[in-house]
Design an enzyme around this catalytic site. Sequence first.
Site, short mmCIF file in Angstrom:
data_model
loop_
_atom_site.label_atom_id
_atom_site.label_comp_id
_atom_site.label_asym_id
_atom_site.label_seq_id
_atom_site.Cartn_x
_atom_site.Cartn_y
_atom_site.Cartn_z
N GLY A 20 0.82 -1.22 0.00
CA GLY A 20 0.00 0.00 0.00
C GLY A 20 0.85 1.26 0.00
O GLY A 20 0.56 2.23 -0.70
N ARG A 24 7.27 1.87 1.42
CA ARG A 24 7.56 0.44 1.58
C ARG A 24 8.07 -0.11 0.25
O ARG A 24 8.94 -0.99 0.22
CB ARG A 24 6.30 -0.33 1.99
CG ARG A 24 5.84 -0.04 3.39
CD ARG A 24 6.72 -0.75 4.40
NE ARG A 24 6.06 -0.81 5.68
CZ ARG A 24 6.58 -1.35 6.77
NH1 ARG A 24 7.79 -1.87 6.74
NH2 ARG A 24 5.92 -1.36 7.90
N ARG A 43 2.24 11.49 -8.23
CA ARG A 43 1.65 11.62 -6.87
C ARG A 43 2.50 10.94 -5.80
O ARG A 43 1.96 10.45 -4.79
CB ARG A 43 0.24 11.01 -6.82
CG ARG A 43 -0.76 11.77 -7.65
CD ARG A 43 -2.10 11.09 -7.64
NE ARG A 43 -3.02 11.83 -8.48
CZ ARG A 43 -4.17 12.35 -8.06
NH1 ARG A 43 -4.56 12.16 -6.82
NH2 ARG A 43 -4.93 13.02 -8.87
N ARG A 87 -0.23 -8.48 -3.71
CA ARG A 87 -0.39 -7.42 -2.70
C ARG A 87 0.24 -7.89 -1.41
O ARG A 87 0.03 -9.04 -0.98
CB ARG A 87 -1.88 -7.12 -2.51
CG ARG A 87 -2.20 -6.42 -1.21
CD ARG A 87 -3.55 -5.76 -1.19
NE ARG A 87 -4.11 -5.71 0.15
CZ ARG A 87 -3.68 -4.96 1.14
NH1 ARG A 87 -2.64 -4.16 0.98
NH2 ARG A 87 -4.27 -4.99 2.34
N SER A 90 -1.11 -5.01 5.40
CA SER A 90 -1.44 -5.31 6.79
C SER A 90 -2.93 -5.57 6.91
O SER A 90 -3.71 -5.23 6.01
CB SER A 90 -1.04 -4.14 7.69
OG SER A 90 -1.76 -2.99 7.31
N ASP A 204 -2.99 -5.23 13.80
CA ASP A 204 -3.83 -4.91 14.96
C ASP A 204 -4.89 -5.99 15.05
O ASP A 204 -5.08 -6.74 14.09
CB ASP A 204 -4.49 -3.52 14.81
CG ASP A 204 -5.27 -3.39 13.50
OD1 ASP A 204 -4.62 -3.26 12.45
OD2 ASP A 204 -6.50 -3.45 13.53
N ARG A 217 7.82 -5.47 14.05
CA ARG A 217 7.02 -5.18 12.85
C ARG A 217 7.90 -5.28 11.60
O ARG A 217 7.50 -5.81 10.58
CB ARG A 217 6.37 -3.80 12.95
CG ARG A 217 5.16 -3.78 13.88
CD ARG A 217 4.31 -2.55 13.65
NE ARG A 217 5.02 -1.32 13.96
CZ ARG A 217 5.12 -0.78 15.17
NH1 ARG A 217 4.55 -1.37 16.20
NH2 ARG A 217 5.78 0.35 15.36
#
Length: 234
Positions: A20, A24, A43, A87, A90, A204, A217
Amino acid sequence: MTPHINANVGDFAELVLFPGDPLRAEYIANAFLEDAVQVTDVRNMLGFTGYYQGHRVSVMGHGMGIPSISIYAEELIRHYGVKRLIRIGSCGGVADDLKLRDLVVATGAGTASLTNRTRFAGYDYAAVPDFELTAACYQQAKQRDLNARFGNVFTNDLFYGRDAALLPAMQRMGVLAVEMEAAALYAIAAEQRVQALTILTVSDHLLHTEETSADERQSSFNEMVELALATGVA
Ligand code: ADE
């Protein structure tokens, strides 16, 4: 060039890892690919192409939610000839026994979005990943002894303010986790006859309050990237 990607035709590999967050994507290009070059920056949705174990691989950010991933997936497939999209993202845990940092591979995705019904004459479309990619991922996860769960996820449009009835319904139906893009990616890939898969780490949990350190993480993110790369080139 497309409205949202300023690369030339041929700049992308057939395999694209799709996080996303564009930063990353940059991290993956620097840490995992050899001879990586940046190919797009419209962008600041950065994309890179390099090599992994001799295989040409691209990595590009897709943003958050179905509208964003849909734009990039359609343009990568239709204009740049991308054939395999994985993809990596998270998810929020739903299954009681899922722990933070566990891996979830989305072997199906229900959705709150109307986009798949729009594609499918108003009916419910069964959004599933490519079987061969999924099988390769299962084999790679086993080989690496990774704690990966394969099952259904729910692709929600809302990150905040969920329908209160949704959580118990997801638990009853055995949904593992919530995220925000997989159902659309799978439908676009099916329509365009290319392969797609979604691999997630639990960031989460909708039922538990646990915390992870930044180091933890990062190491689970790296595990997910390695699994995605091994799956994509298998
Ligand atoms: N991605 C990570 N956590 C999420 C959550 N709780 N809901 C939707 N998408 C997510």
